[in-house]
Motif scaffolding. Structure first.
Motif, PDB file in Angstrom:
ATOM      1  N   ALA A  42       0.828  -1.204   0.000  1.00  0.00           N
ATOM      2  CA  ALA A  42       0.000   0.000   0.000  1.00  0.00           C
ATOM      3  C   ALA A  42       0.863   1.256   0.000  1.00  0.00           C
ATOM      4  O   ALA A  42       1.713   1.440   0.870  1.00  0.00           O
ATOM      5  N   LEU A  95       0.529   5.007   0.534  1.00  0.00           N
ATOM      6  CA  LEU A  95      -0.402   5.981   1.074  1.00  0.00           C
ATOM      7  C   LEU A  95      -0.145   7.367   0.494  1.00  0.00           C
ATOM      8  O   LEU A  95       0.988   7.695   0.118  1.00  0.00           O
ATOM      9  N   GLN A 117      -4.188   6.003   9.657  1.00  0.00           N
ATOM     10  CA  GLN A 117      -4.285   5.454   8.305  1.00  0.00           C
ATOM     11  C   GLN A 117      -3.445   4.182   8.132  1.00  0.00           C
ATOM     12  O   GLN A 117      -3.878   3.238   7.484  1.00  0.00           O
ATOM     13  N   ALA A 146      -4.762   0.476   6.958  1.00  0.00           N
ATOM     14  CA  ALA A 146      -4.185  -0.267   5.833  1.00  0.00           C
ATOM     15  C   ALA A 146      -3.708  -1.641   6.281  1.00  0.00           C
ATOM     16  O   ALA A 146      -3.916  -2.644   5.582  1.00  0.00           O
ATOM     17  N   GLN A 178      -6.454  -4.070   6.606  1.00  0.00           N
ATOM     18  CA  GLN A 178      -6.955  -4.571   5.328  1.00  0.00           C
ATOM     19  C   GLN A 178      -6.096  -5.697   4.768  1.00  0.00           C
ATOM     20  O   GLN A 178      -6.405  -6.247   3.720  1.00  0.00           O
ATOM     21  N   PHE A 204      -2.533  -5.523   4.347  1.00  0.00           N
ATOM     22  CA  PHE A 204      -1.230  -5.131   3.817  1.00  0.00           C
ATOM     23  C   PHE A 204      -0.146  -5.360   4.863  1.00  0.00           C
ATOM     24  O   PHE A 204      -0.276  -4.931   6.015  1.00  0.00           O
ATOM     25  N   LEU A 222       3.900  -1.153   3.803  1.00  0.00           N
ATOM     26  CA  LEU A 222       3.274   0.145   3.593  1.00  0.00           C
ATOM     27  C   LEU A 222       4.332   1.185   3.237  1.00  0.00           C
ATOM     28  O   LEU A 222       5.473   1.104   3.696  1.00  0.00           O
ATOM     29  N   TRP A 256      -3.061   3.607  -2.147  1.00  0.00           N
ATOM     30  CA  TRP A 256      -4.031   3.214  -1.120  1.00  0.00           C
ATOM     31  C   TRP A 256      -5.080   4.313  -1.005  1.00  0.00           C
ATOM     32  O   TRP A 256      -5.069   5.149  -0.119  1.00  0.00           O
ATOM     33  N   THR A 259      -9.470   5.129  -2.409  1.00  0.00           N
ATOM     34  CA  THR A 259     -10.720   4.522  -2.880  1.00  0.00           C
ATOM     35  C   THR A 259     -11.225   5.313  -4.072  1.00  0.00           C
ATOM     36  O   THR A 259     -11.627   6.476  -3.940  1.00  0.00           O
ATOM     37  N   VAL A 288      -4.960  -8.134  -1.515  1.00  0.00           N
ATOM     38  CA  VAL A 288      -3.533  -7.874  -1.357  1.00  0.00           C
ATOM     39  C   VAL A 288      -2.717  -8.883  -2.160  1.00  0.00           C
ATOM     40  O   VAL A 288      -1.766  -8.525  -2.860  1.00  0.00           O
TER      41      VAL A 288
END
Length: 385
Positions: A149, A151, A164, A168, A171, A173, A176, A332, A334, A347
């Protein structure tokens, strides 16, 4: 079989990144900027006389109008009525011809970004012609890859950054990347995550060599996987090489001037990780040359990928050719709509066995979010659709 037409499509899809509006006037324009609410992309569709269509993506984001003009006036006309390459060597030869023909307009920047899109489209066409998925055509030994991810920036707010990264990680991940520049925000992320979660930081070239040394010392205890593009200007390879001595792994290459820029970067031992960006460096052909250089210099390759079009798909296939530990970067955020509704979002995912890139963009999404659309054909010239 010849190239009969090339379409150039500029679209922008709104996205949500769970962040407040910027608290001060923005002075940066990269895709992680807090001021952005839409992400642009510039797609090309190359059609042949046999009816096959290949897709590519050119870098640009907010500079897309410049790359779009390069495609329409210079790059696309060069490729019209050319014979469609029937193997990778022929793609390489055709792309070299194009670079030589257009070199007076710069070997990097919008012309090279435009050439990158054509190269990706040619590889997509070749895979379709040979009825092979691109990962297989490229010689990959695996069909499964893992994403990491990437960000956006949360304006160096430690509380927001910590929140955040936890989301992540929840979810799924396990790796990062931040786009923050202050030690407090980066430290907040590291403390919010289990030690098993890998953390990288892309600071987008903000510091002088002296400032970078200070920051690297401050970040050393956080065990970052890498510190990305810490020095301005990005091609100060001697300063990057010296910075490596501190012990924080250095990543760079997104802004290198084609694969020839990577050759200088690695020859000067300036990086631990190189990051070719397929929509900037010259497409798949140039990325493969960078991979070969990295093997020669024993440097790790992790492609850059802040895209959602054909460049993103091409990156996935390229990552499959790299060692299993190498993961694929994905923004990362939407998106309001998916350009490829059938593309898995997990992932860990399996690359398509369909020929070429494996997916076609949703025509309804192209229509709804388009900013401009031009078709260039040998018999008709260029016109707006």
């Amino acid at each position: 079989m010849e190239i009969s037409s090339i379409e150039v499509m500029r679209i922008a899809i709104p996205f949500h990144a769970h962040r407040r509006p910027p608290q001060r006037e923005e002075t940066t324009f990269n895709a992680a900027s807090p001021s952005l609410r839409k992400m642009e992309t510039l797609l090309v569709k190359v059609e042949t006389t046999s009816g096959l269509c290949g897709w590519g993506e050119a870098f640009g984001h907010l500079a897309n109008p410049v790359t779009e003009q390069a495609l329409r006036s210079l790059v696309a006309p060069f490729f019209l009525q050319r014979s469609m390459p029937e193997n990778s060597g022929q793609i390489e030869a055709l792309m070299q011809q194009a670079e030589q023909a257009l070199h007076a307009f710069g070997r990097s920047g919008p012309v090279r970004f435009a050439l990158s899109a054509l190269d990706v489209a040619l590889w997509d066409l070749l895979g379709q012609h040979l009825q092979q998925p691109l990962w297989q055509l490229l010689g990959a030994q695996r069909q499964h890859i893992e994403r990491y991810a990437s960000l956006v920036s949360y304006d160096n707010d430690p509380e927001a950054v910590a929140k955040q990264v936890v989301q992540a990680q929840q979810q799924g991940f396990t790796t990062l990347k931040l786009h923050e520049t202050e030690v407090a925000a980066i430290t907040a992320a590291r403390r919010a995550l289990p030690e098993t979660v890998e953390l990288m930081v892309d600071v987008n070239c903000p510091w002088t060599p002296e400032q970078a040394v200070q920051q690297a010392h401050a970040l050393r205890s956080l065990n970052l996987v890498w510190l990305e593009e810490p020095i301005w200007p990005p091609d100060d390879y001697a300063a990057l090489s010296a910075l490596r001595e501190i012990g924080v792994p250095i990543a760079a290459g997104e802004n290198a001037d084609g694969d020839h820029g990577f050759a200088h970067l690695m020859a000067l031992n300036a990086v631990d990780i190189v990051q070719p960006s397929v929509a900037k460096v010259g497409g798949i052909s140039a990325a493969l040359r960078v991979f070969a250089l990295a093997r020669q210099h024993k440097v790790t390759v992790v492609p850059h990928c802040f895209y959602y079009g054909a460049g993103m798909l091409a990156t996935a296939h390229l990552v499959a050719t790299l060692p299993p530990a190498i993961k694929m970067e994905v923004p990362w955020i939407t998106f309001e709509a998916a350009l490829y509704p059938e593309l898995p979002t997990a992932v860990n995912f399996t690359l398509s066995s369909a020929p070429g890139l494996g997916y076609q963009p949703d025509p309804a999404v192209l229509q709804r979010y388009r900013i401009s659309h031009h078709r260039i054909a040998a018999t008709e010239g260029s016109h707006h659709v």
